[in-house]
Design a protein around this motif. Sequence first.
Motif, mmCIF file in Angstrom:
data_model
loop_
_atom_site.group_PDB
_atom_site.id
_atom_site.type_symbol
_atom_site.label_atom_id
_atom_site.label_comp_id
_atom_site.label_asym_id
_atom_site.label_seq_id
_atom_site.Cartn_x
_atom_site.Cartn_y
_atom_site.Cartn_z
ATOM 1 N N ASP A 168 64.520 36.108 79.994
ATOM 2 C CA ASP A 168 63.076 35.821 80.072
ATOM 3 C C ASP A 168 62.593 35.798 81.522
ATOM 4 O O ASP A 168 61.515 36.307 81.835
ATOM 5 C CB ASP A 168 62.747 34.483 79.398
ATOM 6 N N THR A 169 63.396 35.212 82.415
ATOM 7 C CA THR A 169 63.052 35.157 83.838
ATOM 8 C C THR A 169 62.955 36.566 84.418
ATOM 9 O O THR A 169 62.011 36.895 85.142
ATOM 10 C CB THR A 169 64.117 34.349 84.610
ATOM 11 N N VAL A 170 63.936 37.399 84.083
ATOM 12 C CA VAL A 170 63.965 38.773 84.586
ATOM 13 C C VAL A 170 62.773 39.560 84.051
ATOM 14 O O VAL A 170 62.096 40.277 84.801
ATOM 15 C CB VAL A 170 65.298 39.464 84.215
ATOM 16 N N SER A 171 62.481 39.419 82.776
ATOM 17 C CA SER A 171 61.348 40.144 82.169
ATOM 18 C C SER A 171 60.029 39.749 82.811
ATOM 19 O O SER A 171 59.181 40.603 83.102
ATOM 20 C CB SER A 171 61.293 39.881 80.660
ATOM 21 N N ALA A 172 59.844 38.447 83.050
ATOM 22 C CA ALA A 172 58.602 37.974 83.672
ATOM 23 C C ALA A 172 58.484 38.511 85.105
ATOM 24 O O ALA A 172 57.404 38.937 85.530
ATOM 25 C CB ALA A 172 58.559 36.450 83.670
ATOM 26 N N ALA A 173 59.587 38.502 85.851
ATOM 27 C CA ALA A 173 59.569 39.006 87.223
ATOM 28 C C ALA A 173 59.273 40.502 87.251
ATOM 29 O O ALA A 173 58.512 40.981 88.098
ATOM 30 C CB ALA A 173 60.904 38.709 87.910
ATOM 31 N N LEU A 174 59.868 41.258 86.324
ATOM 32 C CA LEU A 174 59.611 42.702 86.245
ATOM 33 C C LEU A 174 58.145 42.980 85.949
ATOM 34 O O LEU A 174 57.525 43.836 86.580
ATOM 35 C CB LEU A 174 60.472 43.326 85.141
ATOM 36 N N GLU A 175 57.601 42.261 85.000
ATOM 37 C CA GLU A 175 56.197 42.463 84.633
ATOM 38 C C GLU A 175 55.274 42.175 85.814
ATOM 39 O O GLU A 175 54.346 42.936 86.099
ATOM 40 C CB GLU A 175 55.852 41.553 83.447
ATOM 41 N N ARG A 176 55.551 41.098 86.535
ATOM 42 C CA ARG A 176 54.736 40.723 87.692
ATOM 43 C C ARG A 176 54.824 41.784 88.789
ATOM 44 O O ARG A 176 53.816 42.212 89.344
ATOM 45 C CB ARG A 176 55.195 39.359 88.206
ATOM 46 N N ARG A 177 56.044 42.228 89.095
ATOM 47 C CA ARG A 177 56.228 43.234 90.138
ATOM 48 C C ARG A 177 55.569 44.563 89.766
ATOM 49 O O ARG A 177 54.942 45.210 90.607
ATOM 50 C CB ARG A 177 57.721 43.451 90.412
ATOM 51 N N HIS A 178 55.703 44.979 88.524
ATOM 52 C CA HIS A 178 55.081 46.236 88.101
ATOM 53 C C HIS A 178 53.567 46.175 88.246
ATOM 54 O O HIS A 178 52.945 47.144 88.697
ATOM 55 C CB HIS A 178 55.476 46.581 86.661
ATOM 56 N N ALA A 179 52.971 45.038 87.891
ATOM 57 C CA ALA A 179 51.520 44.886 88.012
ATOM 58 C C ALA A 179 51.090 44.941 89.483
ATOM 59 O O ALA A 179 50.099 45.596 89.828
ATOM 60 C CB ALA A 179 51.070 43.580 87.370
ATOM 61 N N GLU A 180 51.837 44.272 90.362
ATOM 62 C CA GLU A 180 51.513 44.273 91.800
ATOM 63 C C GLU A 180 51.589 45.683 92.383
ATOM 64 O O GLU A 180 50.684 46.119 93.094
ATOM 65 C CB GLU A 180 52.500 43.377 92.556
ATOM 66 N N ILE A 181 52.670 46.388 92.066
ATOM 67 C CA ILE A 181 52.873 47.729 92.634
ATOM 68 C C ILE A 181 51.825 48.692 92.092
ATOM 69 O O ILE A 181 51.279 49.514 92.835
ATOM 70 C CB ILE A 181 54.294 48.256 92.333
ATOM 71 N N ALA A 182 51.537 48.617 90.812
ATOM 72 C CA ALA A 182 50.531 49.507 90.209
ATOM 73 C C ALA A 182 49.171 49.315 90.880
ATOM 74 O O ALA A 182 48.462 50.290 91.173
ATOM 75 C CB ALA A 182 50.419 49.248 88.707
ATOM 76 N N LYS A 183 48.804 48.078 91.160
ATOM 77 C CA LYS A 183 47.516 47.789 91.802
ATOM 78 C C LYS A 183 47.480 48.366 93.225
ATOM 79 O O LYS A 183 46.513 49.025 93.612
ATOM 80 C CB LYS A 183 47.288 46.279 91.822
#
Length: 198
Positions: A168-183
Amino acid sequence: MSGFFGPLDPAGRVPPRQQTRVATFLISAHGALARQFAFSLPLKLESAWQTELNAQLHRETEIISLLLRATSWVPDLALGYMAASWETAWLPAPMEGIADRSLAAATGLATLAHAVHAGIRPAALLPVEANADDPFVMALRRIEFESSRLLQAQIVFLKGAELAPFRDTVSAALERRHAEIAKLWAEALESVGMHRAE
């Protein structure tokens, strides 16, 4: 706005301003990864994922070297401010819940690398009429190829047995990083009259 680089010049080359802005963004992202891989490496490699960190460090530096030589650079006064905001975004993010500090750092780095390699697809922005022999065009295609290879190693690590208790920790971190990079990527492209290809 266009979803592709251009308008291309008569020789099928990407405009130098777009080359400069995109190459600077890519060098910032891959440079941050290279620095973090370098600082994450222990003096002695003791596990498979540490060996992979070493390999990824060298691939990231190759990407930077390729861009530095293949880009047609032009002065761009806005890059100072933009690069500062990009560099802040690449900083390591804490991985809550993973007590082993070296594993937590490697996991945070892998989530950032996964987001960069999966979310930034510069070759997808090349129009079909782009000159296939142009150094910048060839560099973007090479970066995309290398990114797909690097991404596989990050997936293996992030889905490995060592991180199974922290899914769950890894999934949340991945989602956050993907959103930051996409922006950030979308903003960099919009600044030269483009929109990010989906």
